[in-house]
Scaffold this active site. Structure first.
Site, mmCIF file in Angstrom:
data_model
loop_
_atom_site.group_PDB
_atom_site.id
_atom_site.type_symbol
_atom_site.label_atom_id
_atom_site.label_comp_id
_atom_site.label_asym_id
_atom_site.label_seq_id
_atom_site.Cartn_x
_atom_site.Cartn_y
_atom_site.Cartn_z
ATOM 1 N N ASN A 10 -47.524 -16.792 -47.126
ATOM 2 C CA ASN A 10 -47.056 -16.198 -45.870
ATOM 3 C C ASN A 10 -45.641 -15.679 -46.099
ATOM 4 O O ASN A 10 -44.696 -16.455 -46.139
ATOM 5 C CB ASN A 10 -47.083 -17.273 -44.767
ATOM 6 C CG ASN A 10 -46.462 -16.788 -43.472
ATOM 7 O OD1 ASN A 10 -46.238 -15.589 -43.286
ATOM 8 N ND2 ASN A 10 -46.183 -17.718 -42.569
ATOM 9 N N LYS A 12 -43.822 -13.897 -44.227
ATOM 10 C CA LYS A 12 -43.026 -13.748 -42.994
ATOM 11 C C LYS A 12 -42.352 -12.360 -42.975
ATOM 12 O O LYS A 12 -42.946 -11.410 -43.474
ATOM 13 C CB LYS A 12 -42.024 -14.899 -42.858
ATOM 14 C CG LYS A 12 -42.729 -16.256 -43.011
ATOM 15 C CD LYS A 12 -41.918 -17.430 -42.620
ATOM 16 C CE LYS A 12 -42.735 -18.698 -42.815
ATOM 17 N NZ LYS A 12 -42.051 -19.901 -42.363
ATOM 18 N N HIS A 100 -49.173 -19.171 -35.687
ATOM 19 C CA HIS A 100 -48.125 -19.795 -36.505
ATOM 20 C C HIS A 100 -47.078 -20.396 -35.566
ATOM 21 O O HIS A 100 -46.804 -19.829 -34.500
ATOM 22 C CB HIS A 100 -47.496 -18.754 -37.437
ATOM 23 C CG HIS A 100 -46.555 -19.382 -38.424
ATOM 24 N ND1 HIS A 100 -45.277 -19.739 -38.084
ATOM 25 C CD2 HIS A 100 -46.725 -19.743 -39.716
ATOM 26 C CE1 HIS A 100 -44.688 -20.289 -39.150
ATOM 27 N NE2 HIS A 100 -45.559 -20.302 -40.151
ATOM 28 N N GLU A 102 -43.992 -20.349 -35.572
ATOM 29 C CA GLU A 102 -42.901 -19.435 -35.204
ATOM 30 C C GLU A 102 -43.339 -18.512 -34.072
ATOM 31 O O GLU A 102 -42.550 -18.138 -33.215
ATOM 32 C CB GLU A 102 -42.447 -18.642 -36.446
ATOM 33 C CG GLU A 102 -41.593 -19.502 -37.360
ATOM 34 C CD GLU A 102 -41.690 -19.178 -38.839
ATOM 35 O OE1 GLU A 102 -42.147 -18.080 -39.202
ATOM 36 O OE2 GLU A 102 -41.319 -20.053 -39.642
ATOM 37 N N GLU A 172 -49.452 -27.485 -40.121
ATOM 38 C CA GLU A 172 -48.066 -27.264 -40.518
ATOM 39 C C GLU A 172 -47.135 -28.003 -39.558
ATOM 40 O O GLU A 172 -46.827 -27.478 -38.471
ATOM 41 C CB GLU A 172 -47.730 -25.777 -40.468
ATOM 42 C CG GLU A 172 -48.548 -24.925 -41.406
ATOM 43 C CD GLU A 172 -47.829 -23.618 -41.711
ATOM 44 O OE1 GLU A 172 -47.494 -23.411 -42.884
ATOM 45 O OE2 GLU A 172 -47.585 -22.830 -40.792
ATOM 46 N N GLY A 178 -39.892 -24.598 -43.729
ATOM 47 C CA GLY A 178 -38.623 -23.987 -44.136
ATOM 48 C C GLY A 178 -37.460 -24.965 -44.226
ATOM 49 O O GLY A 178 -36.307 -24.559 -44.307
ATOM 50 N N SER A 217 -42.946 -26.399 -46.501
ATOM 51 C CA SER A 217 -42.168 -26.690 -47.708
ATOM 52 C C SER A 217 -43.027 -27.060 -48.922
ATOM 53 O O SER A 217 -42.640 -27.891 -49.748
ATOM 54 C CB SER A 217 -41.127 -27.780 -47.436
ATOM 55 O OG SER A 217 -40.193 -27.334 -46.465
HETATM 56 P P1 PGA Z 1 -42.423 -22.852 -45.809
HETATM 57 O O1 PGA Z 1 -43.231 -22.083 -44.661
HETATM 58 O O2 PGA Z 1 -43.341 -23.027 -46.974
HETATM 59 O O3 PGA Z 1 -41.249 -21.970 -46.115
HETATM 60 O O4 PGA Z 1 -42.009 -24.177 -45.228
HETATM 61 C C1 PGA Z 1 -44.581 -22.369 -44.412
HETATM 62 C C2 PGA Z 1 -45.069 -21.555 -43.253
HETATM 63 O O5 PGA Z 1 -44.314 -21.338 -42.301
HETATM 64 O O6 PGA Z 1 -46.229 -21.096 -43.252
#
Ligand code: PGA
Length: 256
Positions: A10, A12, A100, A102, A172, A178, A217
């Site tokens: 992903n 983003k 997601h 976010e 997640e 992140g 992460s």
């Molecule tokens: P990350 O993001 O691996 O940077 O923690 C995962 C995601 O948001 O899908």
């Protein structure tokens, strides 16, 4: 029942279409044919990169699935700034991330909206990756399981039994995204097993077939342990998917 792991990158809001082409070329160079024998790989660039990556995958016969990060539930209409699932289907997109965290937190996506998107993605011949996960507060107050259960049942409410079997769910935890803080493999397994039991309660055969990714992460060092867990069938990778070598190491976790 063996489920083929799906490793998804992903990206983003990162990488323009020139950078995206370079990234996918590097990734393809890092991987060997046998790396794709036992896993599926999808890359989810921003919309503006999709056509370039589709052309590249097609021309070089790469083994990646093209993915998107979101879409609207409607096929067309007066929705300024939105992208429709029909448009993604035309670009040979295979997987679409929906809900997601976010988007749930920054764009107000409710379980009802996520459910409508998941249904529409299937209706357009693609597979949704439905994201669920609790916040730190919810985990610390002991409510993580029920929060995730509500997200799963709400977000899958409009799917048929067959669609439930084909679906991908990404667990997640919001506090792990992140932040560099991964859930322990045991905690991730416990929640993924819980998610599977929720799907099983809706339709038993789907419980064994649905693929459940862990995200938050994930990196080349923790991927092997996470992926060795019984109910974890792949990873949704953010930060570490922006670096071809580290994403390739996650994809080839079975060689470790
Ligand atoms: P990350 O993001 O691996 O940077 O923690 C995962 C995601 O948001 O899908």
């Amino acid at each position: 029942m063996s489920r083929i792991p799906l490793i998804s990158g992903n990206w983003k809001m990162n990488l323009n279409h020139f950078e995206a082409i370079q990234m996918v070329q590097k990734l393809s160079y890092e991987l060997r044919n046998h790396d794709y024998d036992a896993v599926e790989v999808s890359v989810h660039p921003p919309y503006t990169d999709l056509r370039s990556i589709q052309t590249l995958i097609d021309a070089d016969r790469m083994h990646f699935h093209l993915g998107a990060q979101n879409c609207h539930a409607e096929s067309s209409g007066a929705f300024t700034g939105e992208v429709s699932p029909a448009m993604l289907q035309k670009l040979e997109v295979g997987f679409v991330i929906v809900g997601h965290s976010e988007r749930r937190s920054l764009s107000g996506e409710t379980n009802e909206i996520v459910a409508a998107k998941a249904k529409s993605v299937f209706a357009h011949g693609m597979v949704p990756i439905v994201c669920v996960g609790e916040t730190l507060e919810e985990r610390e107050s002991g409510g993580a399981e029920s929060v995730v259960e509500t997200q799963v049942t709400g977000s899958l409410a409009d799917l048929s039994k067959d669609q439930l079997s084909e679906l991908v769910i990404a667990y997640e935890p919001v506090w792990a995204i992140g932040t560099g803080k991964t859930a322990s493999a045991e905690d991730a397994q416990l929640m993924c097993a819980h998610i599977r039991s929720v799907v099983t309660a809706i339709h038993k055969p789907a419980g064994t077939k649905v693929r459940i990714q862990y995200g938050g992460s994930v990196n080349a060092s923790n991927a092997v342990e996470l992926m060795s867990m019984e109910d974890i069938d792949g990873a949704l990778v953010g930060g570490a998917s922006l670096e071809a070598a580290s994403f390739a190491r996650i994809v080839s976790f079975q060689d470790a």
